[in-house]
Enzyme design. Sequence first.
Site, PDB file in Angstrom:
ATOM      1  N   ASP A  12       0.815  -1.218   0.000  1.00  0.00           N
ATOM      2  CA  ASP A  12       0.000   0.000   0.000  1.00  0.00           C
ATOM      3  C   ASP A  12       0.848   1.267   0.000  1.00  0.00           C
ATOM      4  O   ASP A  12       0.448   2.296   0.524  1.00  0.00           O
ATOM      5  CB  ASP A  12      -0.969   0.046   1.198  1.00  0.00           C
ATOM      6  CG  ASP A  12      -1.791  -1.212   1.294  1.00  0.00           C
ATOM      7  OD1 ASP A  12      -2.255  -1.679   0.246  1.00  0.00           O
ATOM      8  OD2 ASP A  12      -1.964  -1.737   2.406  1.00  0.00           O
ATOM      9  N   HIS A  40      -4.246  -2.471  -5.967  1.00  0.00           N
ATOM     10  CA  HIS A  40      -3.623  -1.187  -6.260  1.00  0.00           C
ATOM     11  C   HIS A  40      -4.759  -0.229  -6.571  1.00  0.00           C
ATOM     12  O   HIS A  40      -5.656  -0.577  -7.324  1.00  0.00           O
ATOM     13  CB  HIS A  40      -2.771  -1.259  -7.519  1.00  0.00           C
ATOM     14  CG  HIS A  40      -1.610  -2.173  -7.390  1.00  0.00           C
ATOM     15  ND1 HIS A  40      -0.626  -1.978  -6.465  1.00  0.00           N
ATOM     16  CD2 HIS A  40      -1.273  -3.271  -8.071  1.00  0.00           C
ATOM     17  CE1 HIS A  40       0.272  -2.929  -6.604  1.00  0.00           C
ATOM     18  NE2 HIS A  40      -0.096  -3.734  -7.570  1.00  0.00           N
TER      19      HIS A  40
HETATM   20  P1  GDP Z   1      -0.215  -0.017  -3.754  1.00  0.00           P
HETATM   21  O1  GDP Z   1      -0.814  -1.290  -3.312  1.00  0.00           O
HETATM   22  O2  GDP Z   1       1.224   0.095  -3.360  1.00  0.00           O
HETATM   23  O3  GDP Z   1      -0.441   0.275  -5.192  1.00  0.00           O
HETATM   24  O4  GDP Z   1      -0.924   1.134  -2.922  1.00  0.00           O
HETATM   25  P2  GDP Z   1      -2.500   1.425  -2.802  1.00  0.00           P
HETATM   26  O5  GDP Z   1      -3.045   1.714  -4.122  1.00  0.00           O
HETATM   27  O6  GDP Z   1      -3.183   0.392  -2.008  1.00  0.00           O
HETATM   28  O7  GDP Z   1      -2.479   2.687  -1.842  1.00  0.00           O
HETATM   29  C1  GDP Z   1      -2.096   3.888  -2.217  1.00  0.00           C
HETATM   30  C2  GDP Z   1      -3.247   4.858  -2.041  1.00  0.00           C
HETATM   31  O8  GDP Z   1      -2.718   6.138  -2.012  1.00  0.00           O
HETATM   32  C3  GDP Z   1      -4.235   4.863  -3.195  1.00  0.00           C
HETATM   33  O9  GDP Z   1      -5.507   5.224  -2.716  1.00  0.00           O
HETATM   34  C4  GDP Z   1      -3.669   5.924  -4.134  1.00  0.00           C
HETATM   35  O10 GDP Z   1      -4.645   6.544  -4.962  1.00  0.00           O
HETATM   36  C5  GDP Z   1      -3.160   6.894  -3.141  1.00  0.00           C
HETATM   37  N1  GDP Z   1      -1.977   7.641  -3.540  1.00  0.00           N
HETATM   38  C6  GDP Z   1      -0.890   7.240  -4.247  1.00  0.00           C
HETATM   39  N2  GDP Z   1       0.025   8.225  -4.292  1.00  0.00           N
HETATM   40  C7  GDP Z   1      -0.497   9.256  -3.581  1.00  0.00           C
HETATM   41  C8  GDP Z   1      -0.030  10.562  -3.227  1.00  0.00           C
HETATM   42  O11 GDP Z   1       1.089  10.957  -3.535  1.00  0.00           O
HETATM   43  N3  GDP Z   1      -0.866  11.327  -2.461  1.00  0.00           N
HETATM   44  C9  GDP Z   1      -2.087  10.913  -2.050  1.00  0.00           C
HETATM   45  N4  GDP Z   1      -2.826  11.726  -1.311  1.00  0.00           N
HETATM   46  N5  GDP Z   1      -2.556   9.688  -2.357  1.00  0.00           N
HETATM   47  C10 GDP Z   1      -1.774   8.902  -3.098  1.00  0.00           C
END
Ligand code: GDP
Length: 430
Positions: A12, A40
Site C-alpha cells: 500500500d 492497487h
Molecule cells: P499499492 O498497493 O502500493 O499500489 O498502494 P495502494 O493503491 O493500495 O495505496 C495507495 C493509495 O494512495 C491509493 O488510494 C492511491 O490513490 C493513493 N496515492 C498514491 N500516491 C499518492 C499521493 O502521492 N498522495 C495521495 N494523497 N494519495 C496517493
Amino acid sequence: MVKAVVGANWGDEGKGKITDMLAENADIIIRFQGGANAGHTIVNKYGKFALHTLPSGVFYDHTTSIIGNGVALDIEKLFNEIKSITDQNVPMPKILVSDRCQIVMPYHVLFDAYEEERLAGKSFGSTKSGIAPFYSDKYAKIGFQVSELFDEELLKEKVKRVCDLKNVLLEHLYHKPAIDENELLETLHRYRDMVKPYVCDVSAFLDNAIKEGKTILLEGQLGTLKDPDHGIYPMVTSSSTLAGYGAVGAGLPPYEIKQIITVCKAYSSAVGAGAFVSEIFGDEANELRERGGDGGEYGATTHRPRRMGWFDCVASKYGCRLQGTTDVAFTVLDVLGYLDEIPVCVGYELDGEVITDFPVTAKLEKCKPVLKKLPGWKTEIRGIKKYEDLPENCRAYIEFIEGQIGYPITMISNGPGRDDIIYRESPLKK
Ligand code: GDP
C-alpha cells in the site's frame, strides 16, 4: 530495458500509481508474484479503480499487460476485473497470460477460510483469497498450470488425484463437504475456454521484447516486509515480493533489471497481524488514517482499516536494501501537511540498546520505537511541480529521510493523480 516497481514496507505504498505513471513510457507491464489478495488503487482520466490481478498498465492502449508465471491466477477474478474496467469505458487492454502460470482453484479459497476458522484467534489475518493454499500446492507439486488445462487426459487424472487428497482433509480435519470431481473438471473446462485466447509463452515473448529494445515494467505486490524470506515471517505473504524474484516470476534474466524503483510512503501503514514498531493508536492514528491515501487508508481489496504509524527509517532502509533499490519514489507526502510536528522512527530500542538494522521477527516483537520530531510545513503541497517550490520544512523532511535510509529519493508523489509527481536530483544517485 527492464524496470521494477516494488514496495519497501508492508504494501500500500502507492506502487499502482507509480506503475500507472511509468507505464506511459513503457511497452509491457508484467505482474510477477502474488494474487488477487491485495489491490492497487489508481486514479486517472477514466475514474478511480482498484486492481487486484491486472497490471497497472491496462489503462493505456499502447501497452501489453502480462500475468507472469509467478502469479496466483484466479481466472474468475481476472475476468470480472476486465469487465469492471471495460464497463467504465476503458478500452479492452491487450492481455497475455503465461502458459506456466498456476491457477487458484475454488478449493484454495475454501481451504483458506476453513484454516482461518480452525485457527480462530490465532489466525494470520489472511484475506481468504486462497493464496497460501495455492502456493503450498504449487510447491507440493499438486498445482494446476494453465498449460495443463489443454491436456484432457492429464487433467482428468490430476483432478482425481488431487480430490482424493483434499477430500481426506475436508472430511477429517475441517468437517466440510467434499469436492465433487466432475464439478471440478467442468470448472476447469470453463477456465480453459476463458483463458485460451490469452495464453502465451511469456519468457519467449519477453526475450524478443528485450532484443527489440522494448521497455518492460515489473510490478510488485505488497512490499519487502511481507516477503516470506526477508519479511516478518510468519506474518508474510506466500510469494516473494522482491525485485530479484521478478526475474523468476516473469521469466527474464536477472541482469536485465536495470532500474529498481522502490516505493516508500511518507508515513507507515500495514494490514494484517504482525510486529509494527512505529504503530500509533487512538485519535492520532484515526486522523492519519482518514486523511491518508486518497480517501482514507482502507484496504483496496478487503476495505479493512489499515494500521497506521510514523515513517520507519529502520524498516525502510532494510526494505530498500533487500530490493536492491536504484531509486526511491516517496509517496503520499501531501497528506502530512496538517501536522505541526512529524515524528519519524529513527531507531529501535531492543534490550536497552538502540539498533538501526532491522532484526528477525522474534526480536522485532520486543522493539520500541525511537522517535525524532521534525517540524511540519502546514501547507497544501499538491499541485507543486518543482522540488525547489516545496516548503523548506518539507524538503528538510525528505532530505532527512533520504539520509537515514541511504537510498536516493528521485521521485516525490504529492497527490494520487498521474501528474502529481516531482522529479528530484539526488546527491546519492550514482
Ligand atoms: P499499492 O498497493 O502500493 O499500489 O498502494 P495502494 O493503491 O493500495 O495505496 C495507495 C493509495 O494512495 C491509493 O488510494 C492511491 O490513490 C493513493 N496515492 C498514491 N500516491 C499518492 C499521493 O502521492 N498522495 C495521495 N494523497 N494519495 C496517493
